[in-house]
Design an enzyme around this catalytic site. Structure first.
Site, PDB file in Angstrom:
ATOM      1  N   LYS A  22       0.842  -1.209   0.000  1.00 14.09           N
ATOM      2  CA  LYS A  22       0.000   0.000   0.000  1.00 14.09           C
ATOM      3  C   LYS A  22       0.876   1.258   0.000  1.00 14.09           C
ATOM      4  O   LYS A  22       0.658   2.174  -0.796  1.00 14.09           O
ATOM      5  CB  LYS A  22      -0.890   0.008   1.260  1.00 14.09           C
ATOM      6  CG  LYS A  22      -1.515   1.348   1.571  1.00 14.09           C
ATOM      7  CD  LYS A  22      -2.443   1.271   2.756  1.00 14.09           C
ATOM      8  CE  LYS A  22      -1.915   1.800   4.046  1.00 14.09           C
ATOM      9  NZ  LYS A  22      -1.570   3.205   4.147  1.00 14.09           N
ATOM     10  N   ASN A  23       1.882   1.265   0.867  1.00 13.94           N
ATOM     11  CA  ASN A  23       2.673   2.487   1.013  1.00 13.94           C
ATOM     12  C   ASN A  23       3.648   2.719  -0.132  1.00 13.94           C
ATOM     13  O   ASN A  23       4.355   3.724  -0.158  1.00 13.94           O
ATOM     14  CB  ASN A  23       3.422   2.485   2.352  1.00 13.94           C
ATOM     15  CG  ASN A  23       2.469   2.697   3.516  1.00 13.94           C
ATOM     16  OD1 ASN A  23       1.291   2.986   3.304  1.00 13.94           O
ATOM     17  ND2 ASN A  23       2.973   2.556   4.732  1.00 13.94           N
ATOM     18  N   CYS A 116      -5.553   8.226   8.938  1.00 12.69           N
ATOM     19  CA  CYS A 116      -5.852   7.651  10.262  1.00 12.69           C
ATOM     20  C   CYS A 116      -5.652   8.688  11.351  1.00 12.69           C
ATOM     21  O   CYS A 116      -4.733   9.495  11.294  1.00 12.69           O
ATOM     22  CB  CYS A 116      -4.909   6.492  10.536  1.00 12.69           C
ATOM     23  SG  CYS A 116      -5.519   4.919   9.949  1.00 12.69           S
ATOM     24  N   ARG A 121       0.241  14.646  12.958  1.00 16.11           N
ATOM     25  CA  ARG A 121       0.642  14.506  11.554  1.00 16.11           C
ATOM     26  C   ARG A 121       0.690  15.836  10.790  1.00 16.11           C
ATOM     27  O   ARG A 121      -0.012  16.036   9.807  1.00 16.11           O
ATOM     28  CB  ARG A 121      -0.271  13.518  10.822  1.00 16.11           C
ATOM     29  CG  ARG A 121      -0.349  12.192  11.500  1.00 16.11           C
ATOM     30  CD  ARG A 121      -1.070  11.182  10.676  1.00 16.11           C
ATOM     31  NE  ARG A 121      -0.140  10.405   9.882  1.00 16.11           N
ATOM     32  CZ  ARG A 121      -0.479   9.291   9.230  1.00 16.11           C
ATOM     33  NH1 ARG A 121      -1.690   8.866   9.257  1.00 16.11           N
ATOM     34  NH2 ARG A 121       0.405   8.616   8.538  1.00 16.11           N
ATOM     35  N   ASP A 305       3.842   0.688  12.034  1.00 18.05           N
ATOM     36  CA  ASP A 305       2.651   0.053  11.462  1.00 18.05           C
ATOM     37  C   ASP A 305       2.464  -1.393  11.925  1.00 18.05           C
ATOM     38  O   ASP A 305       1.462  -2.021  11.576  1.00 18.05           O
ATOM     39  CB  ASP A 305       2.703   0.108   9.922  1.00 18.05           C
ATOM     40  CG  ASP A 305       2.442   1.520   9.405  1.00 18.05           C
ATOM     41  OD1 ASP A 305       2.074   2.386  10.214  1.00 18.05           O
ATOM     42  OD2 ASP A 305       2.624   1.749   8.195  1.00 18.05           O
ATOM     43  N   ARG A 397      -8.924  -0.034   4.180  1.00 14.38           N
ATOM     44  CA  ARG A 397      -8.002   0.920   3.550  1.00 14.38           C
ATOM     45  C   ARG A 397      -6.676   0.259   3.214  1.00 14.38           C
ATOM     46  O   ARG A 397      -5.978   0.717   2.316  1.00 14.38           O
ATOM     47  CB  ARG A 397      -7.740   2.108   4.487  1.00 14.38           C
ATOM     48  CG  ARG A 397      -8.927   3.050   4.635  1.00 14.38           C
ATOM     49  CD  ARG A 397      -8.538   4.254   5.480  1.00 14.38           C
ATOM     50  NE  ARG A 397      -7.164   4.593   5.198  1.00 14.38           N
ATOM     51  CZ  ARG A 397      -6.271   4.994   6.089  1.00 14.38           C
ATOM     52  NH1 ARG A 397      -6.609   5.150   7.339  1.00 14.38           N
ATOM     53  NH2 ARG A 397      -5.036   5.271   5.742  1.00 14.38           N
TER      54      ARG A 397
HETATM   55  C1  UD1 Z   1       4.128   6.876   6.287  1.00  9.20           C
HETATM   56  C2  UD1 Z   1       3.250   5.673   6.058  1.00  9.20           C
HETATM   57  C3  UD1 Z   1       2.629   5.211   7.368  1.00  9.20           C
HETATM   58  C4  UD1 Z   1       3.724   4.975   8.397  1.00  9.20           C
HETATM   59  C5  UD1 Z   1       4.637   6.182   8.501  1.00  9.20           C
HETATM   60  C6  UD1 Z   1       5.832   5.945   9.408  1.00  9.20           C
HETATM   61  C7  UD1 Z   1       2.444   5.998   3.806  1.00  9.20           C
HETATM   62  C8  UD1 Z   1       1.291   6.241   2.907  1.00  9.20           C
HETATM   63  N1  UD1 Z   1       2.212   6.031   5.108  1.00  9.20           N
HETATM   64  O1  UD1 Z   1       3.304   7.919   6.785  1.00  9.20           O
HETATM   65  O2  UD1 Z   1       1.925   3.999   7.115  1.00  9.20           O
HETATM   66  O3  UD1 Z   1       3.121   4.743   9.655  1.00  9.20           O
HETATM   67  O4  UD1 Z   1       5.146   6.540   7.210  1.00  9.20           O
HETATM   68  O5  UD1 Z   1       6.569   4.871   8.976  1.00  9.20           O
HETATM   69  O6  UD1 Z   1       3.550   5.713   3.352  1.00  9.20           O
HETATM   70  N2  UD1 Z   1       6.018  14.706  10.635  1.00  9.20           N
HETATM   71  C9  UD1 Z   1       6.124  16.038  10.926  1.00  9.20           C
HETATM   72  N3  UD1 Z   1       6.065  16.940   9.888  1.00  9.20           N
HETATM   73  C10 UD1 Z   1       5.912  16.548   8.603  1.00  9.20           C
HETATM   74  C11 UD1 Z   1       5.813  15.169   8.317  1.00  9.20           C
HETATM   75  C12 UD1 Z   1       5.863  14.264   9.353  1.00  9.20           C
HETATM   76  O7  UD1 Z   1       6.265  16.431  12.079  1.00  9.20           O
HETATM   77  O8  UD1 Z   1       5.884  17.413   7.716  1.00  9.20           O
HETATM   78  C13 UD1 Z   1       6.032  13.716  11.735  1.00  9.20           C
HETATM   79  C14 UD1 Z   1       4.697  12.989  11.855  1.00  9.20           C
HETATM   80  O9  UD1 Z   1       3.782  13.729  12.604  1.00  9.20           O
HETATM   81  C15 UD1 Z   1       5.099  11.718  12.545  1.00  9.20           C
HETATM   82  C16 UD1 Z   1       6.500  11.435  11.977  1.00  9.20           C
HETATM   83  O10 UD1 Z   1       6.947  12.685  11.436  1.00  9.20           O
HETATM   84  O11 UD1 Z   1       5.213  11.932  13.929  1.00  9.20           O
HETATM   85  C17 UD1 Z   1       6.521  10.345  10.917  1.00  9.20           C
HETATM   86  O12 UD1 Z   1       5.733  10.741   9.835  1.00  9.20           O
HETATM   87  P1  UD1 Z   1       6.041  10.316   8.336  1.00  9.20           P
HETATM   88  O13 UD1 Z   1       7.294   9.508   8.263  1.00  9.20           O
HETATM   89  O14 UD1 Z   1       5.944  11.531   7.489  1.00  9.20           O
HETATM   90  O15 UD1 Z   1       4.811   9.354   8.038  1.00  9.20           O
HETATM   91  P2  UD1 Z   1       3.813   9.422   6.823  1.00  9.20           P
HETATM   92  O16 UD1 Z   1       4.578   9.689   5.567  1.00  9.20           O
HETATM   93  O17 UD1 Z   1       2.654  10.255   7.160  1.00  9.20           O
END
Ligand code: UD1
Length: 418
Positions: A22-23, A116, A121, A305, A397
């Protein structure tokens, strides 16, 4: 609304083939509009996040055709740079559309993304990186408007290895003028898959899988026919399901290096694991031991995850486990549901203290998020008596045919319309 009725206590035996990740597939869908040529993504999983992403592309004017599991995207007629809030709110991955829309149209307007409910986030890392590539950003009324005359390669240091921000930067940098050097990048295997996809389109990206990624902007990107990597989180979920229920299961398709730490943890529980090429076989019998400590970290650390599923496993192991969630603030929301089944867990901030009980009992529980929902299914499969897991919209999802696959392994699970 649908629910699962699960009669727990059956051993799991057999073989299960893993879906595409999915990711990985979601960012590839976003990447498909970087070009006006035809893109085919093979073996896409039938999950609602994929259908939602397809809908987003259609709203932009692309033709998206599903032929079995293969999806062809023809965005030659796409002209719209705006994504309605109803779709972006449903799917966090819609944020990747910023990078690809900027590359294609130099303009993007999207509502703040959803997904989610597992923490704050924010998307500050995405936006700051886009600014360094020359993008002007204004935020008003819950919408983000990004505009640029041209994208310029830049040095981008990331304060935290965000998966989404890393992917978004690649999507915005592929056709930027000059070279982009991204340091502190996320190292998840899905980023390597995105690099391979982009390079197959004619991009010049290198270094994915390490913390420095270099993107040399190119003038044109062509079409591509691509088979994405397999889903390490789905694979992990089936392995943990077998650990919970006892039995012998073979998971086929996933690279064992992608879930190395999970395999180590499952061995620590007392499971026997054998790996050969793309097959992982797990044997679980008798009462397992708790993991002393599970702490989620960016790759190659323990994946957030799989945190909920491992917590569900530890509930009935011998001893106690400490589970620390470092990535998302509120990723223990499923715990009160496990408690309804008799789990002994105390949550303090980002740490859960699990004391293993002999068995869980059936209960009526609600799946409030994707992986937390999967954890409830696993707990119910191992519990004594009948459970209902209500609201499958989150589980749908990320897991294609979860009920069918578990049934093939011998689980007693029915999907029922409420
Ligand atoms: C992706 C995955 C999700 C997984 C996560 C961590 C997808 C579609 N989703 O989510 O399944 O749980 O990686 O492995 O690939 N953060 C900030 N600012 C930002 C972006 C992120 O503070 O601009 C923080 C987030 O709040 C969180 C952490 O960084 O605490 C990790 O987020 P991130 O690695 O960006 O996860 P996603 O890409 O949302």
């Amino acid at each position: 609304m649908d629910k699962y009725m699960i009669d727990g206590g059956r051993r799991l035996c057999g073989s299960v083939r893993v879906q595409s990740a999915k990711n990985s597939v979601l960012p590839l869908f976003a990447a498909s509009i970087l070009t006006d040529k035809r893109v085919t993504i093979r073996e896409t999983p039938a999950i609602s996040d994929v259908f939602c992403m397809a809908q987003i592309l259609r709203e932009l004017g692309a033709d998206v055709t599903f032929r079995g599991e293969d999806v062809t995207i023809d965005s030659s007629n796409a002209c719209c740079h705006e994504i309605s809030s109803s779709l972006t709110k449903e799917l966090r991955s819609s944020v990747f559309m910023l990078g690809s829309l900027l590359t294609r149209f130099h303009r993007a307007r999207i509502a703040y993304p959803g997904g989610c409910d597992i923490g704050l986030r924010p998307i500050d890392l995405h936006l700051n990186a886009l600014k360094r590539l020359g993008v002007n950003i204004t935020e008003r009324d819950g919408f983000i408007l990004c505009e640029c005359e041209r994208l310029r390669g830049a040095e981008i240091p990331l304060d935290f290895p965000s998966v989404g921000a890393t992917e978004n930067i690649l999507l915005a940098a592929v056709k930027a003028e000059g070279t982009t050097v991204l340091s502190g990048a996320a190292k998840e295997p899905e980023i390597v898959d995105l690099q391979n996809f982009l390079n197959a389109m004619g991009a010049k990206v290198s270094g994915a899988g390490t913390d420095e990624i270099i993107v040399e902007g190119v003038k044109e990107l062509g079409g591509v026919n691509y088979k994405p990597m397999k889903d390490r989180i789905e694979a992990g979920t089936f392995l943990i399901a077998c650990a919970v229920c006892g039995g012998e299961v073979e998971v086929v398709g996933v690279k064992n290096q992608h879930i190395g730490l999970l395999l180590h943890k499952l061995r620590e529980n007392g499971c026997k694991i054998h790996t050969k090429n793309d097959r992982i076989r797990i044997e679980s019998s008798g009462r397992l031991r708790c993991n002393r400590r599970i702490e989620t970290m960016p790759f190659p650390g323990f994946p957030t995850d799989l945190q909920a599923q491992m917590t569900a496993l530890n509930c009935t192991c011998e001893g106690g486990a400490i589970v620390i969630e470092n990535l998302f603030e509120t990723r223990f929301k499923y715990v009160p549901e496990l408690q309804k089944m008799g789990a002994d867990i105390e949550v303090q901030g980002r740490t859960a203290f699990v004391r293993g009980v002999k068995e869980l009992h059936g209960a009526s529980v609600v799946a409030g998020d994707l992986r937390g929902g999967a954890a409830l299914v696993l707990a119910a499969l191992g519990a004594k008596g009948v459970s209902e897991v209500i609201d499958l919209s989150h589980i749908d999802r990320g897991y294609s045919d979860l009920q069918k696959k578990l049934k093939t392994l011998g689980a007693e699970i029915k999907r029922v319309r409420v």
